[in-house]
Design a protein around this motif. Structure first.
Motif, PDB file in Angstrom:
ATOM      1  N   MET A  40       4.629  20.286  34.077  1.00  0.00           N
ATOM      2  CA  MET A  40       4.492  20.096  35.531  1.00  0.00           C
ATOM      3  C   MET A  40       5.459  21.004  36.243  1.00  0.00           C
ATOM      4  SD  MET A  40       3.008  18.301  37.841  1.00  0.00           S
ATOM      5  CE  MET A  40       3.211  18.058  39.581  1.00  0.00           C
ATOM      6  N   THR A  71      -9.986  16.667  38.653  1.00  0.00           N
ATOM      7  CA  THR A  71      -8.856  17.550  38.900  1.00  0.00           C
ATOM      8  C   THR A  71      -8.878  18.708  37.911  1.00  0.00           C
ATOM      9  OG1 THR A  71      -7.290  16.577  37.335  1.00  0.00           O
ATOM     10  CG2 THR A  71      -7.380  15.564  39.512  1.00  0.00           C
ATOM     11  N   ARG A  94     -10.874  14.630  29.513  1.00  0.00           N
ATOM     12  CA  ARG A  94      -9.812  15.620  29.753  1.00  0.00           C
ATOM     13  C   ARG A  94     -10.028  16.733  28.740  1.00  0.00           C
ATOM     14  NH1 ARG A  94      -4.773  17.408  28.264  1.00  0.00           N
ATOM     15  NH2 ARG A  94      -3.210  17.634  29.910  1.00  0.00           N
ATOM     16  N   PRO A 138      -3.477   5.166  29.104  1.00  0.00           N
ATOM     17  CA  PRO A 138      -4.921   4.931  28.996  1.00  0.00           C
ATOM     18  C   PRO A 138      -5.391   5.038  27.552  1.00  0.00           C
ATOM     19  CG  PRO A 138      -4.460   7.031  30.102  1.00  0.00           C
ATOM     20  CD  PRO A 138      -3.154   6.317  29.958  1.00  0.00           C
ATOM     21  N   GLU A 168      -9.940   6.235  28.792  1.00  0.00           N
ATOM     22  CA  GLU A 168     -10.183   5.143  29.737  1.00  0.00           C
ATOM     23  C   GLU A 168      -9.881   5.683  31.137  1.00  0.00           C
ATOM     24  OE1 GLU A 168      -7.219   2.185  29.093  1.00  0.00           O
ATOM     25  OE2 GLU A 168      -7.776   1.012  30.846  1.00  0.00           O
ATOM     26  N   ARG A 169     -10.769   5.439  32.077  1.00  0.00           N
ATOM     27  CA  ARG A 169     -10.550   5.945  33.431  1.00  0.00           C
ATOM     28  C   ARG A 169      -9.657   5.000  34.233  1.00  0.00           C
ATOM     29  NH1 ARG A 169     -15.155   7.784  37.851  1.00  0.00           N
ATOM     30  NH2 ARG A 169     -13.680   8.386  39.488  1.00  0.00           N
ATOM     31  N   LEU A 170      -8.649   5.572  34.843  1.00  0.00           N
ATOM     32  CA  LEU A 170      -7.749   4.785  35.692  1.00  0.00           C
ATOM     33  C   LEU A 170      -8.163   4.976  37.146  1.00  0.00           C
ATOM     34  CD1 LEU A 170      -4.402   5.875  33.993  1.00  0.00           C
ATOM     35  CD2 LEU A 170      -5.824   3.886  33.453  1.00  0.00           C
ATOM     36  N   THR A 204      -1.801   8.771  42.049  1.00  0.00           N
ATOM     37  CA  THR A 204      -0.618   9.089  41.238  1.00  0.00           C
ATOM     38  C   THR A 204       0.606   8.575  42.005  1.00  0.00           C
ATOM     39  OG1 THR A 204      -0.262  11.234  42.270  1.00  0.00           O
ATOM     40  CG2 THR A 204      -1.684  11.190  40.307  1.00  0.00           C
ATOM     41  N   GLY A 256       3.792  13.088  39.210  1.00  0.00           N
ATOM     42  CA  GLY A 256       2.418  13.584  39.147  1.00  0.00           C
ATOM     43  C   GLY A 256       1.685  13.146  37.887  1.00  0.00           C
ATOM     44  N   ASN A 257       2.423  12.673  36.913  1.00  0.00           N
ATOM     45  CA  ASN A 257       1.812  12.236  35.655  1.00  0.00           C
ATOM     46  C   ASN A 257       1.834  10.715  35.493  1.00  0.00           C
ATOM     47  OD1 ASN A 257       0.963  14.701  34.698  1.00  0.00           O
ATOM     48  ND2 ASN A 257       2.864  15.136  33.604  1.00  0.00           N
ATOM     49  N   VAL A 312       0.169   9.446  32.034  1.00  0.00           N
ATOM     50  CA  VAL A 312      -0.887  10.346  31.544  1.00  0.00           C
ATOM     51  C   VAL A 312      -0.276  11.701  31.169  1.00  0.00           C
ATOM     52  CG1 VAL A 312      -2.657   9.181  32.941  1.00  0.00           C
ATOM     53  CG2 VAL A 312      -1.518  11.204  33.871  1.00  0.00           C
TER      54      VAL A 312
END
Ligand SMILES: Nc1ncnc2c1ncn2[C@@H]1O[C@H](COP(=O)(O)OP(=O)(O)OP(=O)(O)O)[C@@H](O)[C@H]1O
Ligand SMILES: [Mg+2]
Length: 276
Positions: free
Chosen positions: A1, A49, A66, A92, A105-107, A111, A171-172, A184
């Motif tokens: 990041m 994203t 991802r 996740p 798994e979708r969250l 953020t 951001g993660n 994440v």
């Protein structure tokens, strides 16, 4: 990041058109055009994203894909994510992995970075979320048989007795409506020491704080101070090592690398005040 990435413009996870019928097995072949940041190839659903290294697509209401653009093997990080989940860590679920593709798994939720920028979460609370995730993660013993996909993989960190993330920043962290704060982006995760992991988070915040022209410089400084005050670990002994790891981060752009020395100085001075 990167500090530049620590901006509120990080896209939210828009709930656009969905393909509820999609499954891991239906995920298309990897992109043919690796290494071009932000050039997302066709995916199994709407692009949520495009980060530095990976594109995140919605597969359904409950799953995302991802995908590494470089073709990098997501297997080792999926293994660590599953291992951490088995230890009760908020990450996740890795549903399926195949080469550069990782179905997760979708969250649902912003953020931490977005929540901080919107003023929904206070800087003090944000710092607490970060220190809490660190201390939960560092209670997990290093898995004996784990190895990165390639010994030459960045970051060149070896040894250590716990699981580390090495990119734990706002951001993660996704503030999941269902599960609370979830970590994440396990691209850099490996085995290591808690001190190094905390030092890297501190440096990432400090890089934003010392960017005097930056919009979030002041907020990052307050967040950093609260983060350091909230951790029981003294990062000073590993700051040089953390700076070395950061300096070799392929995601760091030129201007950011120049801020590193000043960032180290800021963390050191804050630690001197807190711990001496
Ligand atoms: N399981 C998930 N569910 C919903 N959204 C997710 C999930 N995983 C990641 N995202 C979203 O995708 C964004 C980017 O994911 P990630 O950080 O893993 O990719 P990246 O390419 O490493 O990005 P960057 O270079 O910005 O760090 C996250 O900030 C988050 O908003
Ligand atoms: Mg990320």
């Amino acid at each position: 990041m990167t500090p530049a990435g620590l901006a509120p413009s990080d896209p939210a996870a828009p709930d656009a058109a969905r393909d509820p019928g999609a499954s891991a097995a239906a995920v298309p072949a990897p992109a043919e055009d690796p290494g071009t940041p932000h050039a997302a190839a066709e995916g199994p659903g709407p692009l949520l994203t495009a980060g530095f290294s990976a594109d995140v697509y919605a597969i359904s209401e409950t799953q995302v894909l991802r995908r590494y653009r470089s073709g990098r093997d997501a297997g080792p990080e999926a293994e660590l994510m599953r291992y951490a989940l088995a230890h009760g860590f908020p990450v996740p679920k890795a549903v399926h992995v195949g080469g550069p593709d990782l179905v997760l798994e979708r969250l649902h939720g912003p953020t931490l970075l977005q929540a901080l920028a919107a003023g929904v979460t206070s800087l003090h609370e944000g710092a607490h979320i970060m220190t809490d995730l660190h201390s939960k993660l560092h209670r997990i013993p290093a898995p004996p048989a784990w190895a990165p996909s390639s010994p030459t993989d960045w970051p060149h960190v070896s040894g250590g007795d716990v699981v580390v993330h090495l990119d734990l920043h706002p951001g993660n962290i996704v503030l999941s409506e269902a599960h609370g704060p979830m970590l994440v982006d396990w691209a850099n995760a490996r085995t290591g020491t808690a001190e190094l992991d905390v030092a890297l988070s501190a440096l990432i915040l400090a890089e934003v704080a010392v960017d005097a022209g930056g919009e979030y410089s002041e907020a990052a400084r307050v967040l950093l101070a609260a983060f350091l005050a909230g951790t029981h670990l003294d990062v000073r002994p590993v700051l040089a090592e953390a700076a070395h790891v950061r300096a070799n981060d392929p995601a760091l752009v030129a201007g950011e690398r120049e801020l590193l020395g000043e960032a180290v100085g800021l963390v050191r001075s804050m630690e001197n005040v807190t711990r001496d």
